[in-house]
Design an enzyme around this catalytic site. Structure first.
Site, PDB file in Angstrom:
ATOM      1  N   SER A 126       0.579  -1.092   0.400  1.00  0.00           N
ATOM      2  CA  SER A 126       0.104   0.096  -0.388  1.00  0.00           C
ATOM      3  C   SER A 126       0.771   1.559  -0.312  1.00  0.00           C
ATOM      4  O   SER A 126       1.830   1.433   0.851  1.00  0.00           O
ATOM      5  CB  SER A 126      -0.508   0.170   0.879  1.00  0.00           C
ATOM      6  OG  SER A 126      -1.364   1.284   1.058  1.00  0.00           O
ATOM      7  N   TYR A 150      -2.235  -0.674  10.664  1.00  0.00           N
ATOM      8  CA  TYR A 150      -2.143  -1.493   9.652  1.00  0.00           C
ATOM      9  C   TYR A 150      -1.162  -0.848   8.863  1.00  0.00           C
ATOM     10  O   TYR A 150      -0.264  -2.087   7.842  1.00  0.00           O
ATOM     11  CB  TYR A 150      -3.579  -0.693   9.254  1.00  0.00           C
ATOM     12  CG  TYR A 150      -3.316  -1.122   7.122  1.00  0.00           C
ATOM     13  CD1 TYR A 150      -3.535  -2.161   6.554  1.00  0.00           C
ATOM     14  CD2 TYR A 150      -3.351   0.139   6.669  1.00  0.00           C
ATOM     15  CE1 TYR A 150      -3.834  -2.967   5.577  1.00  0.00           C
ATOM     16  CE2 TYR A 150      -3.502  -0.586   4.905  1.00  0.00           C
ATOM     17  CZ  TYR A 150      -3.789  -1.890   4.481  1.00  0.00           C
ATOM     18  OH  TYR A 150      -3.773  -1.587   3.623  1.00  0.00           O
ATOM     19  N   LYS A 154       2.260  -3.663   6.640  1.00  0.00           N
ATOM     20  CA  LYS A 154       2.464  -4.274   5.256  1.00  0.00           C
ATOM     21  C   LYS A 154       4.086  -4.137   5.212  1.00  0.00           C
ATOM     22  O   LYS A 154       4.389  -4.259   4.576  1.00  0.00           O
ATOM     23  CB  LYS A 154       1.554  -2.746   4.703  1.00  0.00           C
ATOM     24  CG  LYS A 154       0.121  -3.306   4.763  1.00  0.00           C
ATOM     25  CD  LYS A 154      -0.186  -4.240   3.837  1.00  0.00           C
ATOM     26  CE  LYS A 154      -1.576  -5.196   3.788  1.00  0.00           C
ATOM     27  NZ  LYS A 154      -1.809  -5.774   2.584  1.00  0.00           N
TER      28      LYS A 154
HETATM   29  P1  NAD Z   1     -11.168  -6.420   1.253  1.00  0.00           P
HETATM   30  O1  NAD Z   1     -11.254  -6.714   1.975  1.00  0.00           O
HETATM   31  O2  NAD Z   1     -12.524  -6.563  -0.006  1.00  0.00           O
HETATM   32  O3  NAD Z   1     -10.489  -8.183   0.830  1.00  0.00           O
HETATM   33  C1  NAD Z   1      -9.493  -8.240   1.419  1.00  0.00           C
HETATM   34  C2  NAD Z   1      -9.905 -10.170   1.070  1.00  0.00           C
HETATM   35  O4  NAD Z   1      -8.750 -10.895   2.194  1.00  0.00           O
HETATM   36  C3  NAD Z   1     -11.651 -10.242   1.837  1.00  0.00           C
HETATM   37  O5  NAD Z   1     -12.596 -11.433   0.746  1.00  0.00           O
HETATM   38  C4  NAD Z   1     -11.320 -11.395   3.314  1.00  0.00           C
HETATM   39  O6  NAD Z   1     -11.999 -12.835   3.782  1.00  0.00           O
HETATM   40  C5  NAD Z   1      -9.667 -11.935   3.082  1.00  0.00           C
HETATM   41  N1  NAD Z   1      -9.161 -11.991   4.419  1.00  0.00           N
HETATM   42  C6  NAD Z   1      -8.572 -11.573   5.232  1.00  0.00           C
HETATM   43  N2  NAD Z   1      -8.252 -12.071   6.267  1.00  0.00           N
HETATM   44  C7  NAD Z   1      -7.730 -13.734   5.376  1.00  0.00           C
HETATM   45  C8  NAD Z   1      -6.929 -14.656   6.236  1.00  0.00           C
HETATM   46  N3  NAD Z   1      -6.928 -14.140   7.590  1.00  0.00           N
HETATM   47  N4  NAD Z   1      -7.159 -15.482   5.532  1.00  0.00           N
HETATM   48  C9  NAD Z   1      -7.743 -16.063   4.282  1.00  0.00           C
HETATM   49  N5  NAD Z   1      -8.689 -14.350   3.879  1.00  0.00           N
HETATM   50  C10 NAD Z   1      -8.947 -13.654   4.629  1.00  0.00           C
HETATM   51  O7  NAD Z   1     -10.387  -5.983   0.010  1.00  0.00           O
HETATM   52  P2  NAD Z   1      -9.125  -5.230  -0.551  1.00  0.00           P
HETATM   53  O8  NAD Z   1      -9.978  -3.461  -0.988  1.00  0.00           O
HETATM   54  O9  NAD Z   1      -9.895  -6.201  -1.511  1.00  0.00           O
HETATM   55  O10 NAD Z   1      -7.565  -5.690  -0.821  1.00  0.00           O
HETATM   56  C11 NAD Z   1      -6.568  -6.569  -0.547  1.00  0.00           C
HETATM   57  C12 NAD Z   1      -5.441  -5.793  -0.344  1.00  0.00           C
HETATM   58  O11 NAD Z   1      -5.275  -4.960  -0.898  1.00  0.00           O
HETATM   59  C13 NAD Z   1      -5.444  -6.665   1.168  1.00  0.00           C
HETATM   60  O12 NAD Z   1      -4.053  -7.123   1.411  1.00  0.00           O
HETATM   61  C14 NAD Z   1      -5.589  -4.664   1.589  1.00  0.00           C
HETATM   62  O13 NAD Z   1      -4.548  -4.386   3.069  1.00  0.00           O
HETATM   63  C15 NAD Z   1      -4.437  -3.723   0.368  1.00  0.00           C
HETATM   64  N6  NAD Z   1      -4.893  -2.868   0.262  1.00  0.00           N
HETATM   65  C16 NAD Z   1      -6.267  -2.824  -0.444  1.00  0.00           C
HETATM   66  C17 NAD Z   1      -6.333  -0.898  -0.701  1.00  0.00           C
HETATM   67  C18 NAD Z   1      -7.588  -0.280  -0.280  1.00  0.00           C
HETATM   68  O14 NAD Z   1      -7.813   0.623  -0.604  1.00  0.00           O
HETATM   69  N7  NAD Z   1      -8.578  -1.159  -0.711  1.00  0.00           N
HETATM   70  C19 NAD Z   1      -5.068  -0.474   0.102  1.00  0.00           C
HETATM   71  C20 NAD Z   1      -4.041  -0.937  -0.073  1.00  0.00           C
HETATM   72  C21 NAD Z   1      -3.637  -1.404   0.056  1.00  0.00           C
HETATM   73  C1  WQD Z   2      -9.326   9.607   0.899  1.00  0.00           C
HETATM   74  C2  WQD Z   2      -9.479  11.564   1.376  1.00  0.00           C
HETATM   75  C3  WQD Z   2      -9.939  12.144   3.966  1.00  0.00           C
HETATM   76  C4  WQD Z   2     -13.753   9.884   3.985  1.00  0.00           C
HETATM   77  C5  WQD Z   2      -6.436   4.758   3.030  1.00  0.00           C
HETATM   78  C6  WQD Z   2      -6.186   3.767   4.263  1.00  0.00           C
HETATM   79  C7  WQD Z   2      -4.891   3.558   3.235  1.00  0.00           C
HETATM   80  C8  WQD Z   2      -5.041   2.848   1.609  1.00  0.00           C
HETATM   81  C9  WQD Z   2      -6.175   4.018   0.826  1.00  0.00           C
HETATM   82  C10 WQD Z   2      -5.262   0.828   2.379  1.00  0.00           C
HETATM   83  C11 WQD Z   2      -8.915  12.126   3.108  1.00  0.00           C
HETATM   84  C12 WQD Z   2     -11.140  12.548   3.274  1.00  0.00           C
HETATM   85  C13 WQD Z   2     -12.536  10.408   3.327  1.00  0.00           C
HETATM   86  C14 WQD Z   2     -14.459  11.096   3.847  1.00  0.00           C
HETATM   87  C15 WQD Z   2     -13.637  13.341   3.724  1.00  0.00           C
HETATM   88  N1  WQD Z   2      -5.742   1.782   2.358  1.00  0.00           N
HETATM   89  N2  WQD Z   2     -12.293  11.600   3.461  1.00  0.00           N
HETATM   90  N3  WQD Z   2     -14.407  12.163   4.194  1.00  0.00           N
HETATM   91  O1  WQD Z   2      -6.829   8.102   4.346  1.00  0.00           O
HETATM   92  O2  WQD Z   2      -6.108   8.279   1.527  1.00  0.00           O
HETATM   93  O3  WQD Z   2      -6.376   5.974   2.557  1.00  0.00           O
HETATM   94  O4  WQD Z   2      -7.150   4.272   2.093  1.00  0.00           O
HETATM   95  O5  WQD Z   2      -4.076  -0.069   2.098  1.00  0.00           O
HETATM   96  O6  WQD Z   2      -4.317   2.867   4.109  1.00  0.00           O
HETATM   97  O7  WQD Z   2      -5.582   5.590   4.886  1.00  0.00           O
HETATM   98  O8  WQD Z   2      -8.001   7.009   1.696  1.00  0.00           O
HETATM   99  O9  WQD Z   2     -10.389   7.572   0.949  1.00  0.00           O
HETATM  100  O10 WQD Z   2     -10.336   7.069   3.358  1.00  0.00           O
HETATM  101  O11 WQD Z   2      -9.863   9.121   2.428  1.00  0.00           O
HETATM  102  O12 WQD Z   2     -12.676  14.140   3.683  1.00  0.00           O
HETATM  103  O13 WQD Z   2     -15.780  10.785   5.061  1.00  0.00           O
HETATM  104  O14 WQD Z   2     -10.802  11.792   1.770  1.00  0.00           O
HETATM  105  O15 WQD Z   2      -9.949  12.970   4.829  1.00  0.00           O
HETATM  106  O16 WQD Z   2      -8.263  13.034   2.315  1.00  0.00           O
HETATM  107  P1  WQD Z   2      -6.489   7.632   2.749  1.00  0.00           P
HETATM  108  P2  WQD Z   2      -9.825   7.698   2.150  1.00  0.00           P
END
Ligand code: NAD
Ligand code: WQD
Length: 352
Positions: A126, A150, A154
């Site tokens: 991430s 979190y 990562k």
């Molecule tokens: P999500 O929660 O929709 O998907 C994650 C999946 O992993 C879920 O289906 C959950 O049931 C499964 N899971 C969690 N723990 C598990 C375990 N111990 N064993 C088996 N399955 C498990 O999230 P997403 O948005 O699809 O994110 C996928 C990956 O990408 C995550 O690792 C997340 O941290 C990373 N990521 C997400 C974002 C984002 O903003 N969505 C940004 C950066 C990184």
């Molecule tokens: C985006 C912008 C908020 C909600 C998060 C995680 C990051 C990654 C992606 C997994 C910011 C603003 C938000 C609201 C708002 N996930 N906001 N009102 O914080 O960039 O990243 O998701 O890895 O680790 O921290 O994403 O969508 O929460 O926020 O004003 O109700 O929107 O302040 O500027 P963020 P976000």
């Protein structure tokens, strides 16, 4: 080409979209997910969309015995490891759960992969590993510093992957650092389905648009940005899914045996940003969403959210140069597809 891929967390938001892209690119997918943050219905819909039943195993990545059974009965080219917990606020309240699930789960997975000599992995990292960036756009050499459990989980996994490649150079471990994934499949059949009130901006906006929530709170309008609101690199989830296909194709090309059939190359630890390279402010996103959906999005400015940063966007050059991948879709596409998914599925996968 050995083309079978284990997709942990494949029932989740990014995983489900990636399963479709993998299938379309000729990979065979086996999904392994404990459904802790997803629904079996997502897999059913993916199967319908691709016209083929996806093999699904309900299991936890911390369950080494079950993983061994899965590896013993399939010959995998590699693993895409999405499985993890992702709520920043929850990670502050439950750090042990996050380290156990995200870091512990990855260690167990890597141990079983080693037992079965499967050494190719694409890991969901991430942009959060960069913390508050000193220089924009953020490239992969930027300093890494996290501010919450979190993000630390990562970053810890990235360190584990790096150390592993130092100890044994036959591993090929790509950490894809996603920026802000949004949007949904253009069919409107799969998308992001938060369990509770959304923490993230795009699902919050779409729930205001559909009338489930009254008003968006915009966290701060005094940042040093174009309009005072936070700036992020939003990327369409289907572009992100294609980035995973590109990463696997790259691994396939790099690790293919040489002409005499002996040497195999590996790529070691390779971190790569997946972003568009463009920043969009919260107010800009609200305005585009309102335009494409035809809905008014009432909002109010409130205090900054603790831990938030002003601006974050990627340098996307490494992905372009190495993986020959770049994001194609616009902010309007992201808003249109989110709205399509939201309006077709006001209650997400909850069909009742
Ligand atoms: P999500 O929660 O929709 O998907 C994650 C999946 O992993 C879920 O289906 C959950 O049931 C499964 N899971 C969690 N723990 C598990 C375990 N111990 N064993 C088996 N399955 C498990 O999230 P997403 O948005 O699809 O994110 C996928 C990956 O990408 C995550 O690792 C997340 O941290 C990373 N990521 C997400 C974002 C984002 O903003 N969505 C940004 C950066 C990184
Ligand atoms: C985006 C912008 C908020 C909600 C998060 C995680 C990051 C990654 C992606 C997994 C910011 C603003 C938000 C609201 C708002 N996930 N906001 N009102 O914080 O960039 O990243 O998701 O890895 O680790 O921290 O994403 O969508 O929460 O926020 O004003 O109700 O929107 O302040 O500027 P963020 P976000």
């Amino acid at each position: 080409m050995k083309n079978k891929i284990l997709v942990t967390g494949g029932a989740g938001y990014i995983g489900s979209h990636t399963c479709i892209a993998l299938h379309e690119a000729g990979y065979e997918v086996v999904v392994y997910d404990n459904l802790s943050n997803s629904s079996r219905e997502a897999i059913n819909r993916v199967s319908t969309l691709i016209g083929q039943t996806i093999e699904f195993i309900e299991g936890d990545v911390r369950d080494a015995e079950l993983l061994r059974k899965v590896f013993a009965s399939h010959e995998f080219f590699g693993v895409i490891h999405f499985a993890g917990l992702k709520a920043v606020g929850e990670s502050v309240a439950k750090p042990l759960l996050y380290y156990n699930n995200n870091a512990g789960g990855t260690i167990t997975l890597l141990e079983v992969m080693a037992e079965y000599s499967v050494k190719n992995l694409v890991f969901s990292s991430s942009a959060t590993v960069y913390g508050d960036p000193e220089i924009l756009p953020i490239d992969e050499k930027s300093k890494r510093a996290c501010t919450n459990p979190y993000g630390q989980s990562k970053l810890t996994v990235e360190h584990i992957l790096e150390d592993l490649t130092v100890s044994d150079d036959s591993w090929s471990l790509i950490a894809l650092r996603y920026f802000n994934p949004v949007g949904a499949h253009p069919s409107g059949q799969i998308g992001e389905d938060p369990n509770d009130i959304p923490n993230n901006l795009m699902p919050y906006i779409s729930q205001v648009a559909i009338g489930k929530l009254n008003k968006l709170s915009i966290f701060g309008n005094d940042y040093p940005t174009i309009d005072g609101t936070g700036v992020r690199d939003f990327i369409h989830v289907t572009d992100l899914a294609q980035g995973h296909v590109a990463a696997l194709n790259y691994l396939d090309k790099q690790t293919r045996p040489s002409e005499d059939g002996t040497a195999q190359n590996s790529v070691g630890f390779l971190p790569i940003n997946l972003g568009t390279g463009k920043g969009t402010s919260v107010l800009e996103l609200v305005s585009v969403f309102s335009e494409v959906s035809g809905q008014t999005i009432p909002y109010q400015f409130t205090d900054r959210r603790v831990g938030d940063i002003a601006s974050c966007y990627a340098s996307a050059d490494k992905a372009k140069n190495l993986l020959e991948w770049q994001a194609e879709l616009s902010i309007a596409d992201m808003c249109r597809d989110t709205w399509h998914w939201q309006s077709m599925n006001p209650n997400g996968y909850n069909l009742s």
